[in-house]
Write a protein that holds these residues in place. Sequence first.
Motif, mmCIF file in Angstrom:
data_model
loop_
_atom_site.group_PDB
_atom_site.id
_atom_site.type_symbol
_atom_site.label_atom_id
_atom_site.label_comp_id
_atom_site.label_asym_id
_atom_site.label_seq_id
_atom_site.Cartn_x
_atom_site.Cartn_y
_atom_site.Cartn_z
ATOM 1 N N LYS A 241 -100.086 -44.936 -23.805
ATOM 2 C CA LYS A 241 -99.502 -43.663 -23.375
ATOM 3 C C LYS A 241 -100.505 -42.853 -22.559
ATOM 4 C CE LYS A 241 -96.153 -42.781 -27.091
ATOM 5 N NZ LYS A 241 -95.846 -41.868 -28.230
ATOM 6 N N ILE A 242 -101.744 -42.817 -23.021
ATOM 7 C CA ILE A 242 -102.780 -42.034 -22.337
ATOM 8 C C ILE A 242 -103.127 -42.660 -20.984
ATOM 9 C CG2 ILE A 242 -105.142 -41.151 -22.481
ATOM 10 C CD1 ILE A 242 -104.788 -41.423 -25.608
ATOM 11 N N ILE A 243 -103.281 -43.975 -20.982
ATOM 12 C CA ILE A 243 -103.636 -44.680 -19.745
ATOM 13 C C ILE A 243 -102.522 -44.572 -18.706
ATOM 14 C CG2 ILE A 243 -104.098 -46.963 -18.754
ATOM 15 C CD1 ILE A 243 -105.525 -47.632 -21.451
ATOM 16 N N ALA B 156 -113.027 -42.247 -17.607
ATOM 17 C CA ALA B 156 -112.581 -43.067 -16.473
ATOM 18 C C ALA B 156 -112.605 -44.553 -16.823
ATOM 19 C CB ALA B 156 -113.451 -42.787 -15.247
ATOM 20 N N LEU B 157 -113.654 -44.982 -17.509
ATOM 21 C CA LEU B 157 -113.747 -46.387 -17.897
ATOM 22 C C LEU B 157 -112.689 -46.741 -18.943
ATOM 23 C CD1 LEU B 157 -115.003 -49.166 -17.954
ATOM 24 C CD2 LEU B 157 -116.846 -48.269 -19.406
ATOM 25 N N LEU B 158 -112.531 -45.900 -19.949
ATOM 26 C CA LEU B 158 -111.577 -46.188 -21.021
ATOM 27 C C LEU B 158 -110.131 -46.185 -20.533
ATOM 28 C CD1 LEU B 158 -113.109 -44.155 -23.998
ATOM 29 C CD2 LEU B 158 -113.324 -46.600 -23.527
ATOM 30 N N THR B 159 -109.861 -45.466 -19.449
ATOM 31 C CA THR B 159 -108.504 -45.460 -18.878
ATOM 32 C C THR B 159 -108.363 -46.453 -17.723
ATOM 33 O OG1 THR B 159 -109.125 -43.517 -17.552
ATOM 34 C CG2 THR B 159 -107.914 -43.115 -19.592
ATOM 35 N N GLU C 158 -105.744 -45.330 -10.846
ATOM 36 C CA GLU C 158 -106.221 -44.192 -10.071
ATOM 37 C C GLU C 158 -106.928 -43.206 -10.994
ATOM 38 O OE1 GLU C 158 -102.982 -42.425 -7.981
ATOM 39 O OE2 GLU C 158 -102.618 -44.193 -6.722
ATOM 40 N N LEU C 159 -107.820 -42.430 -10.422
ATOM 41 C CA LEU C 159 -108.497 -41.387 -11.177
ATOM 42 C C LEU C 159 -107.476 -40.321 -11.561
ATOM 43 C CD1 LEU C 159 -111.537 -40.871 -11.944
ATOM 44 C CD2 LEU C 159 -111.576 -39.230 -10.067
ATOM 45 N N PRO C 160 -107.447 -39.895 -12.825
ATOM 46 C CA PRO C 160 -106.473 -38.873 -13.234
ATOM 47 C C PRO C 160 -106.576 -37.609 -12.382
ATOM 48 C CG PRO C 160 -107.499 -39.863 -15.162
ATOM 49 C CD PRO C 160 -108.235 -40.404 -13.966
ATOM 50 N N LEU D 159 -122.020 -39.305 -17.798
ATOM 51 C CA LEU D 159 -121.943 -40.637 -18.397
ATOM 52 C C LEU D 159 -120.924 -40.709 -19.542
ATOM 53 C CD1 LEU D 159 -123.119 -43.547 -18.641
ATOM 54 C CD2 LEU D 159 -124.831 -42.595 -20.207
ATOM 55 N N MET D 160 -121.023 -39.773 -20.479
ATOM 56 C CA MET D 160 -120.275 -39.909 -21.725
ATOM 57 C C MET D 160 -119.009 -39.056 -21.800
ATOM 58 S SD MET D 160 -122.041 -42.255 -22.977
ATOM 59 C CE MET D 160 -120.983 -42.455 -24.401
#
Length: 515
Positions: free
Chosen positions: A507-509, A383-386, A342-344, A376-377
Amino acid sequence: MAEKLKTLRLILGDQLNHKHSWYNGDQDHITYLIMEMRQETDYVTHHIQKVIGFFSAMRNFADYLSERDHTVIYYRINDKENQQDLKKNIKELISDKGFEKFEYQLPDEYRLDEQLKELTKELEIETQNYDTEHFLTGRDELTKIYEGKKQLTMEYFYRHLRKKFKVLMETDSNPEGGKWNFDKSNRKKWKGEPEIPHERGFRKDVSDLNRELEKAGISTIGTVEEKNFNWPTSREDSLSVLNYFCKNLLVHFGDYQDALHTDEEYLFHSRLSFSMNTKMLSPKEVIDSVIDHYYENKDEIDISQVEGFVRQILGWREYMRGIYWKEMPGYRKSNKLRNQNELPPFYWDAKTKMNCLHHSIKNSLENAYAHHIQRLMITGNFALLTETHPDEVDRWYLGIYIDAIEWVEITNTRGMSQFADGGIVATKPYVSSGSYINKMSNYCKGCHYKVSKKTEEDACPFNSLYWNFLDSNQERFRDNQRMNMMLSLLDKKDSEEMEKIRSRAKKIIDNPSDF
């Protein structure tokens, strides 16, 4: 001479093209229909400024037509006769008013295109559709250009259009300035100089319209200053913003188009996307105005400033629309990396200790705006990295930005930003560690986290997330030449470091709200 049929013409909220050929010639038999509908306000949760911006622009366009003696039926959001559904409203009007023909301009969103196709099959009167007369390319032009080719590249498409429309060309085959692309000149960090002029803003009172939306019970996100609505909502407004950009911002646009800064919301960006995406301005007149100003002021403006702007409109904008019509409807389901999270929650309130995300999301919530590198960055990259599901990302981007219409949003989000299409739009994932953010912004200064650290408790989350992404997807990207350098660096990391990276990233994800 044959008697002309009593005709109902539909104008959608993003079809406010004052120069359309529809408005020429005999109009006595024609009625125009413009509607504010829950169908459109509710398919995602939109930013309050987006709803106000569209409705204001639609009302201004209806007034423009009425003042020129066109017959207009306009449904406001709370009108009793408004059934809040496109098909129901049109069928009811045709029955009640005895229209003999129905006409519409081809929609730019697939869902509306399908809805209108269904409607015309159900109607018992004559129907006809028209081009919107807005874009420089047709729906299927990109598909034809790339027929038989394995790889799509925007650069090839961009050069083709530069030649076709003779944009910034010295001869039929030679680009102005000796280069097709000055992208390497468009990556400067803004450090307080040169001075950035205030945006061409507005102080519109939209309190009455906001009351109407509250009465209708429309759910929205973000905030609005009712007495200081800051977006162009008429052609006159839009031309003013275009003129202001040419005279005040173009001179440094290219240099700082990728820059980010905590104190600057717009930098040298034009703020013209809403005007273009509603068709109050055409891409051709925007490009022509910018190039004309450049030619008149060559002593002051470098080609790199102008080419960087033209590339976004003639290149990316037309390219993304072509991809959209080539790949839909399957494109909206693409999730090649199989991300499921899910989106944070902080995407909805900006409450995060990460300075870059806090500022980018806060700007989005307060202004319905963020420029392309923030999208984008920063927000897209995280969002992509998580491992966020692209459906979640789509809904957020489509709702939060005033210029977001699916044809341009989904290709940039699901393609360019999330790599969910597996490489149709972008030849590699647009991911980065904190070093890129530090290079292009002042976001890292004063942040709770340290961009110089990798896996410690106070390390920038982007650092471990970035290497974890490469680690998780390395087999997928082994054959991608543009990923070779980063994968070779990944290979050099020892098992102990990688274990720390994976642990920190997990942990972050798993708990992004903690960061």
